[in-house]
Design an enzyme around this catalytic site. Structure first.
Site, PDB file in Angstrom:
ATOM      1  N   TYR A 182     -11.112   4.266 -10.570  1.00 46.27           N
ATOM      2  CA  TYR A 182     -10.857   4.934  -9.277  1.00 46.27           C
ATOM      3  C   TYR A 182     -10.667   6.439  -9.397  1.00 46.27           C
ATOM      4  CZ  TYR A 182      -8.787   0.211  -8.944  1.00 46.27           C
ATOM      5  OH  TYR A 182      -8.526  -1.127  -9.049  1.00 46.27           O
TER       6      TYR A 182
ATOM      7  N   GLU B 157       4.704  -5.905   1.731  1.00 46.33           N
ATOM      8  CA  GLU B 157       4.340  -6.410   0.403  1.00 46.33           C
ATOM      9  C   GLU B 157       4.068  -5.287  -0.587  1.00 46.33           C
ATOM     10  OE1 GLU B 157       0.751  -8.434   1.513  1.00 46.33           O
ATOM     11  OE2 GLU B 157       1.819 -10.180   2.249  1.00 46.33           O
ATOM     12  N   PRO B 158       5.055  -4.466  -0.910  1.00 48.86           N
ATOM     13  CA  PRO B 158       4.787  -3.405  -1.878  1.00 48.86           C
ATOM     14  C   PRO B 158       4.656  -3.971  -3.296  1.00 48.86           C
ATOM     15  CG  PRO B 158       7.116  -3.429  -1.298  1.00 48.86           C
ATOM     16  CD  PRO B 158       6.455  -4.486  -0.452  1.00 48.86           C
ATOM     17  N   GLY B 159       3.708  -3.451  -4.037  1.00 50.79           N
ATOM     18  CA  GLY B 159       3.587  -3.799  -5.458  1.00 50.79           C
ATOM     19  C   GLY B 159       3.818  -2.540  -6.262  1.00 50.79           C
TER      20      GLY B 159
ATOM     21  N   TYR C 124      -0.888  -2.286 -12.053  1.00 47.13           N
ATOM     22  CA  TYR C 124      -2.337  -2.363 -12.224  1.00 47.13           C
ATOM     23  C   TYR C 124      -2.803  -1.825 -13.580  1.00 47.13           C
ATOM     24  CZ  TYR C 124      -1.741  -3.219  -7.268  1.00 47.13           C
ATOM     25  OH  TYR C 124      -1.315  -3.729  -6.076  1.00 47.13           O
TER      26      TYR C 124
ATOM     27  N   GLY D  31       0.782  -1.229   0.000  1.00 46.35           N
ATOM     28  CA  GLY D  31       0.000   0.000   0.000  1.00 46.35           C
ATOM     29  C   GLY D  31       0.808   1.271   0.000  1.00 46.35           C
TER      30      GLY D  31
ATOM     31  N   CYS E 295     -15.735   2.419 -26.517  1.00 49.43           N
ATOM     32  CA  CYS E 295     -17.066   2.961 -26.745  1.00 49.43           C
ATOM     33  C   CYS E 295     -17.750   3.267 -25.420  1.00 49.43           C
ATOM     34  CB  CYS E 295     -17.843   1.935 -27.545  1.00 49.43           C
ATOM     35  SG  CYS E 295     -18.747   2.717 -28.842  1.00 49.43           S
ATOM     36  N   GLU E 296     -17.177   4.160 -24.651  1.00 47.56           N
ATOM     37  CA  GLU E 296     -17.720   4.550 -23.340  1.00 47.56           C
ATOM     38  C   GLU E 296     -17.308   5.977 -23.060  1.00 47.56           C
ATOM     39  OE1 GLU E 296     -18.159   2.467 -20.063  1.00 47.56           O
ATOM     40  OE2 GLU E 296     -18.026   0.481 -20.981  1.00 47.56           O
TER      41      GLU E 296
HETATM   42  N1  LLP Z   1      -0.730  -7.131  -0.221  1.00 46.89           N
HETATM   43  C1  LLP Z   1      -2.047  -7.364  -0.295  1.00 46.89           C
HETATM   44  C2  LLP Z   1      -2.655  -8.375   0.568  1.00 46.89           C
HETATM   45  C3  LLP Z   1      -2.837  -6.634  -1.213  1.00 46.89           C
HETATM   46  O1  LLP Z   1      -4.139  -6.872  -1.280  1.00 46.89           O
HETATM   47  C4  LLP Z   1      -2.231  -5.679  -2.048  1.00 46.89           C
HETATM   48  C5  LLP Z   1      -3.010  -4.930  -3.034  1.00 46.89           C
HETATM   49  C6  LLP Z   1      -0.835  -5.477  -1.945  1.00 46.89           C
HETATM   50  C7  LLP Z   1      -0.126  -6.213  -1.001  1.00 46.89           C
HETATM   51  C8  LLP Z   1      -0.092  -4.496  -2.798  1.00 46.89           C
HETATM   52  O2  LLP Z   1      -0.558  -3.197  -2.667  1.00 46.89           O
HETATM   53  P1  LLP Z   1       0.287  -1.993  -3.343  1.00 46.89           P
HETATM   54  O3  LLP Z   1       1.593  -1.899  -2.609  1.00 46.89           O
HETATM   55  O4  LLP Z   1       0.484  -2.352  -4.767  1.00 46.89           O
HETATM   56  O5  LLP Z   1      -0.582  -0.813  -3.176  1.00 46.89           O
HETATM   57  N2  LLP Z   1      -5.948  -1.947  -8.547  1.00 46.89           N
HETATM   58  C9  LLP Z   1      -5.777  -0.917  -7.547  1.00 46.89           C
HETATM   59  C10 LLP Z   1      -4.983  -1.425  -6.386  1.00 46.89           C
HETATM   60  C11 LLP Z   1      -5.548  -2.680  -5.759  1.00 46.89           C
HETATM   61  C12 LLP Z   1      -4.641  -3.225  -4.711  1.00 46.89           C
HETATM   62  C13 LLP Z   1      -5.082  -4.573  -4.236  1.00 46.89           C
HETATM   63  N3  LLP Z   1      -4.255  -5.146  -3.234  1.00 46.89           N
HETATM   64  C14 LLP Z   1      -5.118   0.305  -8.210  1.00 46.89           C
HETATM   65  O6  LLP Z   1      -4.865   0.298  -9.398  1.00 46.89           O
HETATM   66  O7  LLP Z   1      -4.883   1.306  -7.541  1.00 46.89           O
END
Ligand code: LLP
Length: 437
Positions: free
Chosen positions: A333, A289-291, A389, A247, A360-361
């Site tokens: 979002y 857990e950064p993504g 994402y 997050g 088409c939206e």
């Molecule tokens: N760990 C868990 C359990 C999660 O559910 C998530 C994201 C992450 C880690 C990684 O979160 P991050 O560091 O990437 O923020 N599609 C949305 C974001 C959905 C995130 C879902 N879970 C967007 O594009 O903003």
């Protein structure tokens, strides 16, 4: 700023990534195009890994839901991070990439029997159990296989991070995890400790995405450590791991002020230390857990500008050859992204326009009100911070093939995801006999 990693404006006034003029990338690989700055991505991985390692026994897992493909899994492995997967498909990709199973954590609120079996057979490091159904199912599957499976329990701590409704997950009214406040979490711990097929290593939580306030994490840590203290007091059992989820927010557009990685590490680890000490617990191993924070700033999407439309006195639309197919975030979002015209990067941004996709939206708008130089058909629009994402949430809506993805580094470009073709679109279509010509 949106220019990160190796991105710069070169002396011809064009955007360059990984030592390559992006106009060459479009010429060679087509448009739209997802571009990943390999060095930038690796630097982000190292920055998180090292900032947290600095404080001792910690682990950084890359949340593969943000962008998962074979090459990305390889890089994560090379950088020594762990991997968070959330489906059989992500797990399969990681295993096919040769990712060490013991560094994989398997999440998800409705893992199937098949997915759990796949994870057990692969020998994943941890399964993050989300609910009572899964607890029982996993215990049975483990016992059938003669295994004792290391698990974490996903706890819903009741923290509301300041973020978009759809991407916050830690609040009480959530589909995820065992609720802390109503006794469910406590019941889950008691049951997990009685499961002979499971070994409870620790707790997991995730409060949401695109978070800027360290206080959200601090508050979560307090609740989680308090709970760990109760567990020790009532069962004598001390948990080894505390996984605080992902997050970590990034810069998308003006006004976004993410803390540095060092700041996150300092605030989080020091707070866990202080709270654990106060609670009389030994320091748990902290996992994050950064993504998005790892991959998103390293990603840029290149589009070709086509038609435009002026609504007199209201706004000017310019349309690109992609849209919500390759980036549904703005439509889903109200997400914001920064952009420049890659071939006019040195010209003054003296016109405010809105960037439309080609679906088409009416809602297929990539950016509302962005200042750009005068745009013409054929110009290349670069949209920043699109590593996370986008591909992972992309679709074939309106039967549009997905773009290719290239990995660039030191003057080299390699396709890591092929562009889909029209043929790919009908690959799984079938015509029953009665409809045959
Ligand atoms: N760990 C868990 C359990 C999660 O559910 C998530 C994201 C992450 C880690 C990684 O979160 P991050 O560091 O990437 O923020 N599609 C949305 C974001 C959905 C995130 C879902 N879970 C967007 O594009 O903003």
């Amino acid at each position: 700023m949106f220019l990160t990693g190796t991105m710069k404006i070169n002396n011809t006034g064009h955007l360059e990534i990984g030592g390559i003029d992006v106009l060459h990338l479009v010429k060679d690989y087509g448009s739209p195009l997802w571009v990943i700055d390999e060095q930038g991505f690796r630097d982000n991985c190292r920055s998180f890994r090292d900032a947290f390692l600095n404080y001792g026994d910690t682990m950084v897992l890359y949340a593969s839901k943000s962008l998962c493909c074979l090459s990305i899994c390889r890089i994560i492995d090379e950088e020594g991070l762990g991997l968070d997967v959330v489906s059989g498909g992500e797990l399969y990709t990681a295993l096919q990439a040769g990712f060490p199973a013991d560094r994989i954590y398997f999440h998800g609120n409705n893992k199937s029997r098949e997915e759990l079996n796949m994870a057990l057979e692969a020998g994943v490091g941890r399964i993050v159990v989300d609910n009572f159904y899964e607890l029982e199912l996993l215990n049975n599957l483990s016992r059938e296989k003669g295994l004792i499976t290391d698990i974490l329990l996903r706890i819903t701590p009741g923290v509301e991070a300041h973020t978009h409704e759809y991407i916050k997950t830690g609040q009480i009214d959530s589909k995820f995890g065992f609720t802390l406040t109503d006794g469910q979490a406590w019941e889950a711990v008691k049951r997990a400790l009685q499961c002979p097929g499971l070994f409870l290593q620790g707790l997991h939580c995730h409060i949401g995405s695109q978070i800027f306030e360290p206080e959200s994490f601090q508050h979560t840590i307090e609740l989680m450590i308090e709970f760990m203290k109760k567990i020790k007091a009532e069962t004598g059992y001390e948990l080894a791991e505390l996984d605080l989820g992902g997050g970590f927010g990034i810069y998308y557009a003006p006004g976004d002020l993410p803390p540095t990685t060092e700041k996150w590490a300092e605030v989080i680890i020091n707070h866990v230390k202080a709270q654990a000490e106060k609670a009389g617990l030994k320091m748990p191993r902290v996992i994050i857990e950064p993504g998005r924070a790892l991959i998103s700033p390293a990603g840029v999407t290149l589009y070709t500008i086509g038609s435009s439309k002026e609504v007199t006195g209201i706004r000017k639309y310019i349309a690109v050859d992609g849209g919500m197919n390759d980036n549904p975030r703005p439509a889903l979002y109200n997400a914001r992204h920064s952009a420049i015209i890659a071939n006019k990067a040195q010209l003054a941004a003296d016109e405010t326009v809105s960037v439309a996709g080609k679906c088409c939206e009416s809602g297929d708008m990539l950016i509302w009100d962005v200042a750009l130089p005068q745009a013409e058909a054929g110009d290349i629009l670069a949209v920043f911070a699109t590593g996370a994402y986008t591909y992972s949430m992309s679709s074939n809506y309106n039967r549009q093939p997905r773009p290719a993805m290239v990995l660039v580094n030191q003057g080299n470009a390699d396709v890591i995801i092929e562009r889909e073709t029209y043929k790919d679109l009908i690959r799984n279509d079938r015509i029953p006999g009665r409809l045959k010509k």
